[in-house]
Design an enzyme around this catalytic site. Structure first.
Site, mmCIF file in Angstrom:
data_model
loop_
_atom_site.group_PDB
_atom_site.id
_atom_site.type_symbol
_atom_site.label_atom_id
_atom_site.label_comp_id
_atom_site.label_asym_id
_atom_site.label_seq_id
_atom_site.Cartn_x
_atom_site.Cartn_y
_atom_site.Cartn_z
ATOM 1 N NE ARG A 197 -3.783 0.242 2.344
ATOM 2 C CZ ARG A 197 -4.530 0.648 3.368
ATOM 3 N NH1 ARG A 197 -4.530 -0.057 4.503
ATOM 4 N NH2 ARG A 197 -5.259 1.744 3.277
ATOM 5 C CB CYS A 248 -1.947 3.502 9.657
ATOM 6 S SG CYS A 248 -3.320 4.026 10.713
#
Length: 275
Positions: A172, A230
Site C-alpha cells: 500500500r 496509517c
C-alpha cells in the site's frame, strides 16, 4: 512506566488489592462491532468499548476514524469505571491495533496509567465469562494534549524535517494496491514501516531491544521528531505503542492516509522510496 502488560501480570494484578479497570476493544474492519463476541466470552470484569462509536468520530473530512467527540469518549470511559486513580488495561482480539487506539486516546487525554494486554485476548489463559459487569461510575475527564498529535500540515513538514513512518502494508505504501482509500501511494518523504513487523507470530510485541534496533535502522535515533500514520489512525497507534516500548516518543497523525488523499491538492508519492 510500562506500556504493555503480560497475561500473567494481568492475572496477578486482577487478584490484587488494586485491580485495573479492564476495557475490551475487540474490533474488525467492516463489522459494526464485536459486542456479541464480548457478550459470549470476555475477561471477567472487562467492559466493552465500541471502537468506531466511542474511540472515533464518524468518517468525514478528517478521515475514516477521526478523533472522537471528547464528551462521547469521556462518557464511555466513565461508564466503564475509568478513574485517574486506578490503572487501566486494554485488550482486543490480538493484533493490538484497536487496543492501542484506546491506549493512545487515554494517554492523549491525560490518564496516567494505561497499558495494553500483550497478545490480546488470545494470550489470556485465565477464565472467561459472559457476565456483564456494572462497575461504579468513573470520574475520568479527558484533557487533550498530553501526547503529541499531528494534522495533515504537520505530517507534511515532519516527513521532511524528521521521520514520518507509514505503518500500512508495504504494497500500500508503494501504491501497488489500495483496497480501501480512493488514491494509492504515500505521503512524500514518509518511510515504510509496516506494523506487522512490530510483533511475533503470536501477536506479541518483539522485545524492546529488537524494536529499538528496528526503529534505529529506520532513522528514529537521528530524527528530531518521529511521527506515524496509517490508513485511518488505528494501526498507527500500535506503531506509536511499539515506539514507546523501544524508547522513542512519537506523534500520531490521526487523519492518516484517508484524510491526506481526500484532498486532491496534497501530493502523493509512489514506489519503494520516500519520494
Amino acid at each position: 512506566m510500562n506500556a504493555i502488560i503480560s497475561a500473567s501480570e494481568l492475572a496477578s494484578e486482577s487478584a490484587g488489592p488494586r485491580p485495573p479497570v479492564l476495557l475490551d476493544v475487540r474490533y474488525q474492519m467492516g463489522v459494526p462491532n464485536l459486542r456479541s463476541a464480548y457478550e459470549t466470552a470476555h475477561i471477567p470484569g472487562a467492559v466493552f468499548i465500541d471502537m468506531e462509536a466511542e474511540l472515533a468520530a464518524p468518517p468525514g473530512a478528517g478521515g475514516r476514524h477521526p478523533l472522537p467527540d471528547l464528551a462521547v469518549f469521556g462518557a464511555a470511559m466513565r461508564r466503564a469505571g475509568v478513574t485517574p486513580s486506578r490503572p487501566v488495561v486494554v485488550y482486543d482480539g490480538g493484533q493490538g491495533w484497536a487496543a492501542a487506539r484506546a491506549w493512545w486516546l487515554l494517554r492523549f487525554t491525560g490518564h496516567p496509567d494505561v497499558r495494553v494486554l500483550d497478545g490480546g485476548l488470545p494470550a489470556w489463559t485465565g477464565p472467561l465469562t459472559s457476565e456483564i459487569p456494572s462497575p461504579p461510575e468513573g470520574d475520568f475527564v479527558p484533557a487533550p494534549g498530553a501526547a503529541p498529535l499531528l494534522d495533515a500540515d504537520g505530517a507534511a513538514v515532519l516527513a521532511r524535517s524528521g521521520l514520518l513512518l507509514d505503518a500500512r502494508a508495504a504494497e500500500r505504501y508503494r501504491g501497488e494496491v489500495e483496497p480501501i482509500d480512493p488514491v494509492a501511494g504515500h505521503i512524500p518523504g514518509a518511510v515504510s514501516a509496516p506494523t506487522m513487523e512490530n510483533v511475533d507470530e503470536d501477536g506479541r510485541f518483539l522485545p524492546a531491544e529488537a524494536l529499538a534496533a528496528r526503529f534505529k535502522a529506520l532513522g528514529a535515533a537521528e530524527a528530531a521528531e518521529v511521527g506515524v500514520y496509517c490508513g485511518s489512525g488505528v494501526s498507527a497507534a500500535q506503531q506509536v505503542l511499539a515506539l514507546e516500548i523501544a524508547g522513542f516518543r512519537a506523534a500520531l497523525y490521526v487523519g492518516s492516509w484517508s484524510e491526506w488523499c481526500a484532498d486532491a491538492s496534497r501530493p502523493v508519492a509512489t514506489g519503494p522510496h520516500p519520494g
